[in-house]
Design an enzyme around this catalytic site. Structure first.
Site, PDB file in Angstrom:
ATOM      1  N   LYS A  98      39.143  33.923  38.077  1.00 40.61           N
ATOM      2  CA  LYS A  98      40.563  33.640  38.454  1.00 40.61           C
ATOM      3  C   LYS A  98      40.557  32.399  39.521  1.00 40.61           C
ATOM      4  O   LYS A  98      40.931  31.252  39.152  1.00 40.61           O
ATOM      5  CB  LYS A  98      41.333  34.757  39.122  1.00 40.61           C
ATOM      6  CG  LYS A  98      42.857  34.555  39.470  1.00 40.61           C
ATOM      7  CD  LYS A  98      43.420  35.634  40.221  1.00 40.61           C
ATOM      8  CE  LYS A  98      44.700  34.996  41.180  1.00 40.61           C
ATOM      9  NZ  LYS A  98      45.273  35.972  41.560  1.00 40.61           N
ATOM     10  N   GLU A 146      28.952  34.645  42.671  1.00 41.19           N
ATOM     11  CA  GLU A 146      28.292  35.238  41.493  1.00 41.19           C
ATOM     12  C   GLU A 146      28.210  34.853  40.215  1.00 41.19           C
ATOM     13  O   GLU A 146      27.328  34.497  39.320  1.00 41.19           O
ATOM     14  CB  GLU A 146      28.340  36.744  41.478  1.00 41.19           C
ATOM     15  CG  GLU A 146      27.868  37.702  42.729  1.00 41.19           C
ATOM     16  CD  GLU A 146      29.087  37.744  43.664  1.00 41.19           C
ATOM     17  OE1 GLU A 146      30.052  36.827  43.809  1.00 41.19           O
ATOM     18  OE2 GLU A 146      29.246  38.723  44.615  1.00 41.19           O
ATOM     19  N   GLY A 166      43.699  40.094  40.642  1.00 40.21           N
ATOM     20  CA  GLY A 166      42.461  40.076  39.979  1.00 40.21           C
ATOM     21  C   GLY A 166      42.230  41.671  39.482  1.00 40.21           C
ATOM     22  O   GLY A 166      41.857  41.870  38.197  1.00 40.21           O
ATOM     23  N   ARG A 167      42.296  42.600  40.328  1.00 39.44           N
ATOM     24  CA  ARG A 167      42.223  43.993  39.860  1.00 39.44           C
ATOM     25  C   ARG A 167      43.624  44.334  38.972  1.00 39.44           C
ATOM     26  O   ARG A 167      43.402  45.455  38.627  1.00 39.44           O
ATOM     27  CB  ARG A 167      42.273  45.061  41.105  1.00 39.44           C
ATOM     28  CG  ARG A 167      43.234  44.639  42.050  1.00 39.44           C
ATOM     29  CD  ARG A 167      42.846  45.261  43.251  1.00 39.44           C
ATOM     30  NE  ARG A 167      43.822  44.940  44.494  1.00 39.44           N
ATOM     31  CZ  ARG A 167      43.714  44.103  45.103  1.00 39.44           C
ATOM     32  NH1 ARG A 167      42.602  43.298  45.176  1.00 39.44           N
ATOM     33  NH2 ARG A 167      44.359  43.880  46.208  1.00 39.44           N
ATOM     34  N   GLU A 177      40.558  48.317  46.912  1.00 41.28           N
ATOM     35  CA  GLU A 177      40.904  46.843  47.243  1.00 41.28           C
ATOM     36  C   GLU A 177      42.259  46.980  47.483  1.00 41.28           C
ATOM     37  O   GLU A 177      42.605  45.856  48.343  1.00 41.28           O
ATOM     38  CB  GLU A 177      40.273  46.052  46.116  1.00 41.28           C
ATOM     39  CG  GLU A 177      40.080  44.717  46.431  1.00 41.28           C
ATOM     40  CD  GLU A 177      39.346  43.686  45.469  1.00 41.28           C
ATOM     41  OE1 GLU A 177      38.124  43.864  45.525  1.00 41.28           O
ATOM     42  OE2 GLU A 177      40.000  43.235  44.727  1.00 41.28           O
ATOM     43  N   HIS A 180      26.704  69.212  38.219  1.00 38.91           N
ATOM     44  CA  HIS A 180      25.333  69.539  38.741  1.00 38.91           C
ATOM     45  C   HIS A 180      24.971  68.693  39.900  1.00 38.91           C
ATOM     46  O   HIS A 180      23.655  68.661  40.002  1.00 38.91           O
ATOM     47  CB  HIS A 180      24.626  69.639  37.268  1.00 38.91           C
ATOM     48  CG  HIS A 180      24.991  70.699  36.383  1.00 38.91           C
ATOM     49  ND1 HIS A 180      24.836  71.993  36.493  1.00 38.91           N
ATOM     50  CD2 HIS A 180      25.905  70.393  35.322  1.00 38.91           C
ATOM     51  CE1 HIS A 180      25.279  72.649  35.534  1.00 38.91           C
ATOM     52  NE2 HIS A 180      26.342  71.683  34.596  1.00 38.91           N
ATOM     53  N   LYS A 219      33.040  36.709  51.038  1.00 40.58           N
ATOM     54  CA  LYS A 219      32.828  35.303  50.101  1.00 40.58           C
ATOM     55  C   LYS A 219      32.432  34.159  51.011  1.00 40.58           C
ATOM     56  O   LYS A 219      31.667  33.449  50.685  1.00 40.58           O
ATOM     57  CB  LYS A 219      33.989  35.385  49.224  1.00 40.58           C
ATOM     58  CG  LYS A 219      34.087  36.252  48.138  1.00 40.58           C
ATOM     59  CD  LYS A 219      35.322  35.852  47.153  1.00 40.58           C
ATOM     60  CE  LYS A 219      35.344  36.780  45.792  1.00 40.58           C
ATOM     61  NZ  LYS A 219      36.487  36.440  45.118  1.00 40.58           N
TER      62      LYS A 219
END
Ligand code: F6P
Length: 496
Positions: free
Chosen positions: A184, A190, A243-244, A329, A360, A467
């Protein structure tokens, strides 16, 4: 007022046991369960009575939840720090919204592109993005594999670990690969580093033709153009889509390519059906509101600090990181809209594991640990039931029962007190429609909690700070060392 009433009420029921409530009331299951479209929610295994739900709903009224829902869907600037609306629901709305025309125009362009790619030479699609520009495509393309209408293979590059990138490169063929650069902001370090490396790699293989294998999804088209990606291969994700919450936008391109536009429309329609329910159902019959209120009940009145997401479905394994971002977030905040420090807890730590594996590993802690950790068991029904489905469902249900029932002192060497809450969510098949509804259910649960905690669920300043610090530290790795003793010491160690 209702907050105090809830605190008082908590004291009166704290010593009551759910197994006694079940024994005394044959209606408990029907009273505390509901079906909305493809989704059935059983919330009878919670530390609640009718009175609890009544008080929780009163609290929601007192916090003007209805008005806040209208403001949210109506496009008011609910993201108060960034002063903009959060209009991801408009992306799945069939009704008119202020942004309807923009959405229709861009969706038509996207669907045309989807057809071109499906009919073209491509065999591999590589999604390059992180956070919301990664987790939605990852979750949905795994969940809806059975609905694939094209033989395209999907790959994901998110983190900057070169090993992960190299692993993808060994599986693809440059001639038949399309890279989707999803960011976005188009400033995420990254994604930018991975993109540079991939453009270089592709240029070595294909020369000048390389850039034709890249498309971008972004709110900053000029930044994508600066990499020579042409305008017709840049698709927008607007400022008003967080974004999310962006899987409904062009960020969902990998899913569109896999299942086609008709199925993608069904995915949107499933979410819209949940939106309609959320906007119109009374709070005591409203699935996202009920789930949100239960979360608040445990976090703020039972001191719960975590929430388990337990999809008993391999297809839904990536729902866990998806909801980690969506929930933590959004509501991992400690100041309110007025920028005042909160005196109560907000978002839980979300964790989980798909299928019986967790039984488990960490379920012992859920059964007997000192913390109360509510669980959402999610199970997908299969039309052609087989013995594996039966075992899977029985496993989820027996875990929920064990958590609730526990074991009396004389039956166990160490006491298993039980009385531990869980929800069971049953999906009538995993389809684009039901997955859309499930994701919207959780989105709205998170929204309601944000409203009731009076936090802004739509910003993420903590992540932004990380960031900002990255380039400074990166510079020090090859330049002058500055910063505090810890940074300087570690950078020196790293450079040795
Ligand atoms: O993780 C922080 C965040 O800002 C998320 O909100 C977002 O989904 C992710 O980074 C990626 O951001 P972008 O799409 O701008 O690259």
């Amino acid at each position: 007022m209702s907050w105090e009433a809830l605190a008082e009420h908590q004291k009166t029921i704290a010593d009551s046991h759910m197994r006694d409530w079940f024994a005394a009331d044959k209606q408990r299951f029907s009273q505390f369960s509901l079906q909305i479209d493809d989704i059935f929610l059983d919330y009878s295994r919670n530390r609640i009575t009718e009175k609890t739900m009544q008080l929780l709903c009163e609290f929601a009224d007192q916090q003007q939840l209805s008005q806040r829902i209208n403001a949210f869907f109506g496009g008011e600037a609910v993201n108060t720090t960034e002063k903009r609306p959060a209009l991801h629901t408009a992306l799945r709305a069939s009704k008119h919204t202020v942004v309807k025309d923009e959405i229709s125009k861009e969706r038509a362009r996207l669907y045309e592109f989807v057809t071109q790619v499906q009919q073209g030479k491509y065999k591999h699609i590589v999604n390059v993005g992180i956070g919301g520009s990664y987790l939605g495509p990852l979750l949905t393309t795994h969940a809806l594999k059975e609905f694939a209408i094209s033989p395209l293979q999907f790959h994901f590059i998110s983190c900057v670990d070169k090993m992960a990138l190299d692993e993808v490169l060994t599986q693809i063929d440059p001639e038949t690969t399309l890279f989707i650069i999803s960011s976005k902001s188009f400033t995420t370090a990254e994604t930018l580093l991975n993109t540079e490396t991939l453009i270089r790699w592709m240029s070595e293989k294909l020369g000048k033709k390389a850039i034709a294998h890249f498309v971008a999804v972004t709110a900053k088209p000029e930044k994508a153009r600066a990499l020579s990606i042409p305008s017709e291969r840049i698709f927008p994700v607007w400022d008003w889509v967080g974004g999310r919450y962006s899987i409904w936008s062009a960020i969902g391109l990998p899913l569109m390519l896999m299942i086609g536009s008709k199925n993608f429309d069904a995915f949107l329609a499933g979410a819209q059906a949940m939106d309609e329910h959320f906007c119109h159902a009374d709070f005591n019959k409203n699935m996202p509101v009920i789930m949100a209120l239960l979360g608040i009940w445990y976090i703020n009145f039972f001191d719960a600090k975590a929430q388990v997401i337990a999809p008993y479905s391999q297809r839904l394994r990536y729902l866990i990181p998806y909801l980690q971002q969506a929930d933590m977030e959004s509501n991992g905040k400690s100041v309110n809209h007025q920028n005042e420090q909160l005196s109560y807890h907000t978002a839980p730590v979300i964790f989980g594991e798909a299928g019986c594996n967790a039984q488990h590993t960490y379920h012992q802690h859920l059964h007997q640990g000192t913390q109360l950790i509510p669980v959402d068991f999610i199970f997908v029904k299969n039309k052609q039931r087989n013995e594996h489905d039966d075992m899977l469902f029985a496993s989820a249900l027996s875990q929920a029962q064990a958590l609730m029932h526990g074991m009396a002192h004389d039956q166990a060497y160490r006491e298993l007190s039980g009385n531990r809450p869980s929800n069971i969510i049953l999906l009538n098949q995993l389809t684009p429609h039901s997955l859309g509804a499930l994701l919207a259910l959780y989105e709205h649960k998170i929204f309601v909690q944000g409203v009731l905690w009076n936090v802004n669920s739509f910003d993420q300043w903590g992540v932004e700070l990380g960031k900002q610090l990255l380039p400074e530290i990166l510079q020090q790795l090859n330049g002058t060392i500055s910063g505090d003793a810890s940074v300087a010491g570690l950078v020196k160690e790293y450079r040795k």
